[in-house]
Design a protein around this motif. Sequence first.
Motif, mmCIF file in Angstrom:
data_model
loop_
_atom_site.group_PDB
_atom_site.id
_atom_site.type_symbol
_atom_site.label_atom_id
_atom_site.label_comp_id
_atom_site.label_asym_id
_atom_site.label_seq_id
_atom_site.Cartn_x
_atom_site.Cartn_y
_atom_site.Cartn_z
ATOM 1 N N THR A 96 8.542 32.119 76.341
ATOM 2 C CA THR A 96 7.379 31.610 75.613
ATOM 3 C C THR A 96 7.743 31.281 74.166
ATOM 4 O OG1 THR A 96 6.720 33.879 75.040
ATOM 5 C CG2 THR A 96 5.740 32.910 77.029
ATOM 6 N N GLY A 97 9.023 31.260 73.859
ATOM 7 C CA GLY A 97 9.466 31.074 72.480
ATOM 8 C C GLY A 97 9.518 29.640 72.015
ATOM 9 N N HIS A 123 20.367 35.507 81.226
ATOM 10 C CA HIS A 123 20.848 34.212 81.723
ATOM 11 C C HIS A 123 19.664 33.317 82.086
ATOM 12 C CE1 HIS A 123 23.667 31.411 83.576
ATOM 13 N NE2 HIS A 123 22.904 31.384 84.646
ATOM 14 N N SER A 124 18.685 33.875 82.765
ATOM 15 C CA SER A 124 17.496 33.110 83.142
ATOM 16 C C SER A 124 16.765 32.605 81.904
ATOM 17 C CB SER A 124 16.564 33.983 83.992
ATOM 18 O OG SER A 124 15.360 33.312 84.286
ATOM 19 N N LEU A 125 16.634 33.455 80.910
ATOM 20 C CA LEU A 125 15.941 33.058 79.682
ATOM 21 C C LEU A 125 16.718 31.991 78.916
ATOM 22 C CD1 LEU A 125 14.608 36.513 78.439
ATOM 23 C CD2 LEU A 125 13.296 34.647 79.465
ATOM 24 N N LYS A 126 18.037 32.015 78.995
ATOM 25 C CA LYS A 126 18.832 30.957 78.369
ATOM 26 C C LYS A 126 18.494 29.599 78.974
ATOM 27 C CE LYS A 126 22.872 33.788 77.191
ATOM 28 N NZ LYS A 126 24.317 33.993 77.426
ATOM 29 N N GLN A 128 15.696 28.751 80.562
ATOM 30 C CA GLN A 128 14.326 28.389 80.216
ATOM 31 C C GLN A 128 14.221 27.965 78.751
ATOM 32 O OE1 GLN A 128 11.406 31.399 81.553
ATOM 33 N NE2 GLN A 128 13.053 32.223 82.820
ATOM 34 N N ALA A 129 14.913 28.669 77.863
ATOM 35 C CA ALA A 129 14.865 28.331 76.445
ATOM 36 C C ALA A 129 15.418 26.933 76.196
ATOM 37 C CB ALA A 129 15.645 29.360 75.633
ATOM 38 N N ALA A 130 16.542 26.612 76.838
ATOM 39 C CA ALA A 130 17.146 25.294 76.661
ATOM 40 C C ALA A 130 16.195 24.199 77.138
ATOM 41 C CB ALA A 130 18.473 25.225 77.418
ATOM 42 N N ALA A 131 15.477 24.452 78.236
ATOM 43 C CA ALA A 131 14.529 23.462 78.754
ATOM 44 C C ALA A 131 13.342 23.275 77.820
ATOM 45 C CB ALA A 131 14.047 23.891 80.140
ATOM 46 N N ALA A 132 13.019 24.306 77.035
ATOM 47 C CA ALA A 132 11.871 24.248 76.127
ATOM 48 C C ALA A 132 12.248 23.774 74.733
ATOM 49 C CB ALA A 132 11.210 25.621 76.045
ATOM 50 N N GLY A 133 13.517 23.460 74.513
ATOM 51 C CA GLY A 133 13.959 23.011 73.207
ATOM 52 C C GLY A 133 14.396 24.126 72.279
#
Length: 396
Positions: A96-97, A123-126, A128-133
């Motif tokens: 959600t960052g 790893h999963s959050l990496k 998701q974070a990359a997809a969110a910018g």
Amino acid sequence: MGERGRIEMEPSDLNCRDLPPILSSFVDAFVDFSVSGLFFSKPNPNPNPNPSAPPATRLPAPGRLVSIGDLHGDLPKALQALSLAGLTDPATTRWTGGGTVAVQVGDVLDRGGDELRLVYLLHSLKLQAAAAGGALHTIHGNHEIMNISGDFRYATPAGLDEFHRWAVWYRAGLAMKRLCPGVEPPPDPFKGIPKSFPGVRKEFWEGIRARFAALRPDGPIARRFLAGNQTVLLVGDSVFVHGGLLQNHIQYGLEKINEEVRDWIMGLKGRISPVFVRGRDSVVWLRRFSEGLNCDCRQLEGVLELIPGARRVVMGHTIQDQGINGVCEDRAIRIDVGLSKGCSDGLPEVLEINGGGELRILTSNPLYARRVVEEEKKGLALLVPDTRMKEVEVKA
């Protein structure tokens, strides 16, 4: 096409000719979910167009930058810290960052029983974070280096059991891949590892074997999840390192240190770790700027002067019983609050650096104001003095 629209196939068509890519991906997803409860849609979180290239050592300043200290195998407390930082939804563990850039300063392994689940979650959050910018970066701590080197002295029985379970599913995946002649199974990571360990209780043998197999250089967990970590990372004007930096580290080259550690984890440099991650004065073991109140500020200033644009060093490694704090006029920020139950079970705290370079501590500790007053009496160079309490955000 046969009668009634049935599809007829020759026996020669019933083979693995078209299955290898699909089967291999399915098996990998099956093992991932069995181990962690997570699926991954992409293999590599690095947004670099050349994913095989080493990640950058120097990154531009983002609008919002946060950093989290040592996690040590404690998934519930890690989730609290991630939620406190505004990076995840506590109910779903989804990112959600948004465009926030986050740096976790190492020591995900050891002292707890959720090590692999934490590695998978990060790893999963990496991804998701990359997809969110945004971005999530994890750097090496001394405990990652120890485990890749085969030093398991801080592994817990629960941690060994978690790796044992991983080994069961990983071997099942290897067996599934061998059912199809067209699938090239990866090398057996258990090859060459002893089946017994004299002096160690027998019930731990399989866990130790699994840990060796997973984490040794070119092991499946080391190669997939740890090789992409940096050892030193500069984001904007903040340098992130687990232990600390000395002038000889800078003179040798931060990019070179990162490259050598990465190549070692990938199995390209033998079994012995590179020199700059070994010993008390190495970048992952150094405590010169994180232990006690008598920091050598002049030496720290000399280190920062060698890194163009660097204003501060952010470090983990040494537990700060008083919480996140700064010394040397906040040129050294110490963020290991010992949150893991395997350490001191401290309350999670997060460092936040906004686009203007202002520093804030995000904390769940309602007694923070009293902590500030008491520490100020000790003469500690506070990160957030009592007169700037508005920059401390307390969350329930």
